[in-house]
Design a protein around this motif. Sequence first.
Motif, PDB file in Angstrom:
ATOM      1  N   VAL A 149      10.500  -0.710  -5.717  1.00 36.91           N
ATOM      2  CA  VAL A 149      10.701  -0.611  -7.116  1.00 36.91           C
ATOM      3  C   VAL A 149      11.570  -1.767  -7.567  1.00 36.91           C
ATOM      4  CG1 VAL A 149      11.948   0.975  -9.202  1.00 36.91           C
ATOM      5  CG2 VAL A 149      10.443   2.101  -6.963  1.00 36.91           C
ATOM      6  N   ASN A 150      11.029  -2.401  -8.535  1.00 41.25           N
ATOM      7  CA  ASN A 150      11.743  -3.730  -9.225  1.00 41.25           C
ATOM      8  C   ASN A 150      12.328  -3.443 -10.294  1.00 41.25           C
ATOM      9  OD1 ASN A 150      12.204  -6.789  -8.535  1.00 41.25           O
ATOM     10  ND2 ASN A 150      11.428  -6.639 -11.085  1.00 41.25           N
ATOM     11  N   ILE A 151      13.780  -3.520 -10.459  1.00 48.01           N
ATOM     12  CA  ILE A 151      14.667  -3.144 -11.520  1.00 48.01           C
ATOM     13  C   ILE A 151      14.866  -4.628 -12.208  1.00 48.01           C
ATOM     14  CG2 ILE A 151      16.375  -1.977 -12.629  1.00 48.01           C
ATOM     15  CD1 ILE A 151      16.085   0.052 -10.505  1.00 48.01           C
ATOM     16  N   ILE A 177       4.110  -0.661  -5.397  1.00 44.60           N
ATOM     17  CA  ILE A 177       5.025  -1.375  -6.184  1.00 44.60           C
ATOM     18  C   ILE A 177       5.185  -0.787  -7.607  1.00 44.60           C
ATOM     19  CG2 ILE A 177       3.357  -3.226  -6.724  1.00 44.60           C
ATOM     20  CD1 ILE A 177       6.422  -4.685  -6.516  1.00 44.60           C
ATOM     21  N   PHE A 178       6.272  -0.673  -8.043  1.00 48.94           N
ATOM     22  CA  PHE A 178       6.531  -0.162  -9.362  1.00 48.94           C
ATOM     23  C   PHE A 178       7.633  -1.322 -10.083  1.00 48.94           C
ATOM     24  CE2 PHE A 178       5.583   3.582  -6.975  1.00 48.94           C
ATOM     25  CZ  PHE A 178       4.743   4.392  -7.833  1.00 48.94           C
ATOM     26  N   PHE A 179       7.794  -1.284 -11.536  1.00 47.14           N
ATOM     27  CA  PHE A 179       8.514  -2.102 -12.176  1.00 47.14           C
ATOM     28  C   PHE A 179       9.223  -1.241 -13.041  1.00 47.14           C
ATOM     29  CE2 PHE A 179       5.561  -5.192 -10.568  1.00 47.14           C
ATOM     30  CZ  PHE A 179       6.325  -6.004 -10.077  1.00 47.14           C
ATOM     31  N   VAL A 180      10.651  -1.207 -13.185  1.00 41.87           N
ATOM     32  CA  VAL A 180      11.452  -0.705 -14.246  1.00 41.87           C
ATOM     33  C   VAL A 180      12.122  -1.852 -14.847  1.00 41.87           C
ATOM     34  CG1 VAL A 180      13.129   1.010 -14.613  1.00 41.87           C
ATOM     35  CG2 VAL A 180      11.706   1.068 -12.646  1.00 41.87           C
ATOM     36  N   SER A 181      11.780  -1.715 -16.354  1.00 46.05           N
ATOM     37  CA  SER A 181      12.512  -2.843 -17.228  1.00 46.05           C
ATOM     38  C   SER A 181      13.632  -2.037 -18.316  1.00 46.05           C
ATOM     39  CB  SER A 181      11.461  -3.792 -17.805  1.00 46.05           C
ATOM     40  OG  SER A 181      10.389  -3.140 -18.470  1.00 46.05           O
ATOM     41  N   THR A 199      11.496   6.424   1.712  1.00 40.11           N
ATOM     42  CA  THR A 199      10.576   5.168   1.963  1.00 40.11           C
ATOM     43  C   THR A 199      10.771   4.253   0.666  1.00 40.11           C
ATOM     44  OG1 THR A 199       8.833   6.394   1.182  1.00 40.11           O
ATOM     45  CG2 THR A 199       9.398   6.550   3.549  1.00 40.11           C
ATOM     46  N   THR A 200      11.612   4.206   0.146  1.00 38.52           N
ATOM     47  CA  THR A 200      11.696   3.412  -1.209  1.00 38.52           C
ATOM     48  C   THR A 200      12.772   2.309  -1.086  1.00 38.52           C
ATOM     49  OG1 THR A 200      10.833   4.862  -2.832  1.00 38.52           O
ATOM     50  CG2 THR A 200      11.993   3.428  -3.776  1.00 38.52           C
ATOM     51  N   LEU A 201      12.259   1.110  -1.280  1.00 38.62           N
ATOM     52  CA  LEU A 201      13.445  -0.153  -1.276  1.00 38.62           C
ATOM     53  C   LEU A 201      13.437  -0.557  -3.147  1.00 38.62           C
ATOM     54  CD1 LEU A 201      15.276  -2.317   0.084  1.00 38.62           C
ATOM     55  CD2 LEU A 201      12.900  -3.602  -0.012  1.00 38.62           C
ATOM     56  N   PHE A 202      14.507  -0.616  -3.367  1.00 38.01           N
ATOM     57  CA  PHE A 202      14.874  -0.973  -4.862  1.00 38.01           C
ATOM     58  C   PHE A 202      15.474  -2.474  -4.905  1.00 38.01           C
ATOM     59  CE2 PHE A 202      15.516   3.439  -5.180  1.00 38.01           C
ATOM     60  CZ  PHE A 202      15.147   4.023  -6.226  1.00 38.01           C
ATOM     61  N   ILE A 203      14.873  -3.305  -5.669  1.00 43.78           N
ATOM     62  CA  ILE A 203      15.246  -4.556  -5.704  1.00 43.78           C
ATOM     63  C   ILE A 203      15.715  -4.755  -7.047  1.00 43.78           C
ATOM     64  CG2 ILE A 203      14.374  -6.981  -5.971  1.00 43.78           C
ATOM     65  CD1 ILE A 203      11.784  -6.424  -4.339  1.00 43.78           C
ATOM     66  N   PRO A 279       9.065  -9.278  -4.866  1.00 43.59           N
ATOM     67  CA  PRO A 279       8.311  -8.280  -4.985  1.00 43.59           C
ATOM     68  C   PRO A 279       6.781  -8.845  -4.943  1.00 43.59           C
ATOM     69  CG  PRO A 279       9.366  -8.399  -7.143  1.00 43.59           C
ATOM     70  CD  PRO A 279      10.098  -9.539  -6.429  1.00 43.59           C
ATOM     71  N   ILE A 280       6.373 -10.197  -5.386  1.00 44.62           N
ATOM     72  CA  ILE A 280       5.401 -10.715  -5.245  1.00 44.62           C
ATOM     73  C   ILE A 280       4.880 -11.002  -3.818  1.00 44.62           C
ATOM     74  CG2 ILE A 280       3.749 -12.369  -5.822  1.00 44.62           C
ATOM     75  CD1 ILE A 280       5.381 -13.128  -8.310  1.00 44.62           C
ATOM     76  N   ALA A 281       6.113 -11.466  -3.153  1.00 44.92           N
ATOM     77  CA  ALA A 281       5.790 -12.099  -1.828  1.00 44.92           C
ATOM     78  C   ALA A 281       5.634 -10.710  -0.888  1.00 44.92           C
ATOM     79  CB  ALA A 281       6.865 -12.674  -1.247  1.00 44.92           C
ATOM     80  N   ILE A 282       6.392  -9.732  -1.362  1.00 42.05           N
ATOM     81  CA  ILE A 282       6.131  -8.332  -0.477  1.00 42.05           C
ATOM     82  C   ILE A 282       4.621  -7.745  -0.572  1.00 42.05           C
ATOM     83  CG2 ILE A 282       7.074  -5.942   0.059  1.00 42.05           C
ATOM     84  CD1 ILE A 282       9.789  -6.956  -0.797  1.00 42.05           C
ATOM     85  N   THR A 283       4.395  -7.755  -1.895  1.00 45.11           N
ATOM     86  CA  THR A 283       3.115  -7.211  -2.131  1.00 45.11           C
ATOM     87  C   THR A 283       2.055  -7.922  -1.438  1.00 45.11           C
ATOM     88  OG1 THR A 283       3.105  -7.720  -4.429  1.00 45.11           O
ATOM     89  CG2 THR A 283       3.697  -5.444  -3.772  1.00 45.11           C
ATOM     90  N   ILE A 284       1.738  -9.276  -1.581  1.00 46.36           N
ATOM     91  CA  ILE A 284       0.667 -10.180  -1.585  1.00 46.36           C
ATOM     92  C   ILE A 284       0.890 -10.853   0.071  1.00 46.36           C
ATOM     93  CG2 ILE A 284      -0.045 -10.419  -3.789  1.00 46.36           C
ATOM     94  CD1 ILE A 284       0.632 -13.276  -3.808  1.00 46.36           C
TER      95      ILE A 284
END
Length: 543
Positions: A149-151, A177-181, A199-203, A279-284
């Motif tokens: 979860v990218n904040i 992946i989720f995005f919170v803005s 199992t969630t990592l917050f960035i 978050p991009i690098a983690i997902t792709i």
Amino acid sequence: MNTSITQSVSWTKLKAHYQNIQSIHLRELFAQDNQRFENFSLESCGLLLDYSKNRLTHETLQLLLQFATDVKLKEWINRLFQGEIINDTEKRAALHIALRNQSNTPILVNGKDVMPGVNSVLGKMHTLVNKIHEGKWLGHTGKAIDTIVNIGIGGSDLGPLMVTQALKNYHHPCLSIFFVSNVDSAQLTQILKEVNPETTLFIIASKTFTTQETMLNANSARAWLINKLGDEQAIAKHFIAISTAAKQVEQFGIDPANMFEFWDWVGGRYSLWSAIGLPIAITIGMDNFNQLLAGAHALDNHFKTAPFEQNMPVLMGLIGVWYVNFFAAKTHTVLPYDFALKYFPDYLQQLVMESLGKQTTRDNQPVDYATCPITWGALGNNGQHAFYQLLHQGTQLVPADFIIAIDSQHALPDHQDAVLSNALAQTLALMVGRNAEETRQAGVDEAILPHRVFPGNQPTNTLVYQKLTPEILGTLIALYEHKTFVQSVCWHINPFDQWGVELGKQVASTLLPELTGQYAGGKYDASTDGLLAYIKKRRSFKK
Ligand code: F6P
């Protein structure tokens, strides 16, 4: 006393030239030159730019190129690449090009090479990405992380959101992946319902680590996690930070070992190439992230070395100036015909309007010419059934960029032919239109004939690539970054600060206590006081 760009010889000549060209229809320009496509298109770094459907001639281009020389564009490009302090109101360099400098040549800021720092953060990102992909980053209860979860907000959200959406086809199959803005609790609440705390990592992505929206969301996510896992120690395994502000990160309770740094010479809207791209690098995956950087680096080299008449960002920037300052175009639209680029227009809005929405020159003078056009857009095919009516028959000149993939990333038959025919049909129809005689010949009822006529003459650029890959996406983003830089030089404004957003932030922090505490009124204007009183009286949730 500094003279305005409007005093330059090339500007005066462009003004006179506009008088000659303004009423010429694009149809005529094509009729005069059957090599117009060859003469007004170029290919580089996997992109074709067809700019032949623009309201310009060879003379226009010569004058625009002379204008580029008059505003010292070449010198400014060199200053950008040499790490000079060109963000002068913040006394910083603007070195997003260093973040993707895959040739690793030294780039100095205040005499110090920034490349070792860049490479070291990339190395640290690589380690984290591998650890997550191999199921070795374990949460507090020993389970492997499978959700990110990218904040963040603005540049700490839009770039990673846009790229991860665009490259969904490259996503690691076991990661979400989720995005919170948004600060409205609806977004965070919705996402927290969907994710598993174990199992969630917050960035937490914030250059300053002070942005109200991000910090409020981060604090709420932190409280949620502690509540769910019943232990404050869980933070260490479930929160990482990306920031330039080590002290604030530590105060928040994130282990400094879990902080990924970047530098004040990376502007928020230019930061997806830095650790903000985690978050991009983690997902792709890191290899694909490196391809993204490589695509941008290729475009950087093109921008730095290609002669201006064959330089894509230079030409796109100058053509944009031609419309804004001579045709008085108020807007510019970007229309991708590739679903993957769904968020590209949103991302561009920050890149372009936060960079160029300025009215004071680098010499502290008010501009006496228009600057940034209102930049907007949407997926082209959807737009056709929504706002294209205005492009075809409205009263505004709306220069547009069409972005087209030859091949889809997906394999359903027939779809891509439909996409391509629609995109090409639109640029053709916007260009030629349909006059009264043609409309009559098409058998249209004379009583409504004027409604069925299309003036045409709407200018478009068409950008074409084979298929959206990480590399092509990197190239495309860098193209628009540098186009933005070119226009900033033309308008003699600093594209790397954003003082305009400060006032709203300050006023919001002043108003917050009036909402949460006692407020008798009388401090603001009648409207603001009236709204405050109205809302306070009706709030169902009172502190
Ligand atoms: O308010 C605008 C802005 O400052 C943008 O320039 C920036 O990208 C965004 O806020 C987020 O800032 P930060 O990364 O410091 O949280």
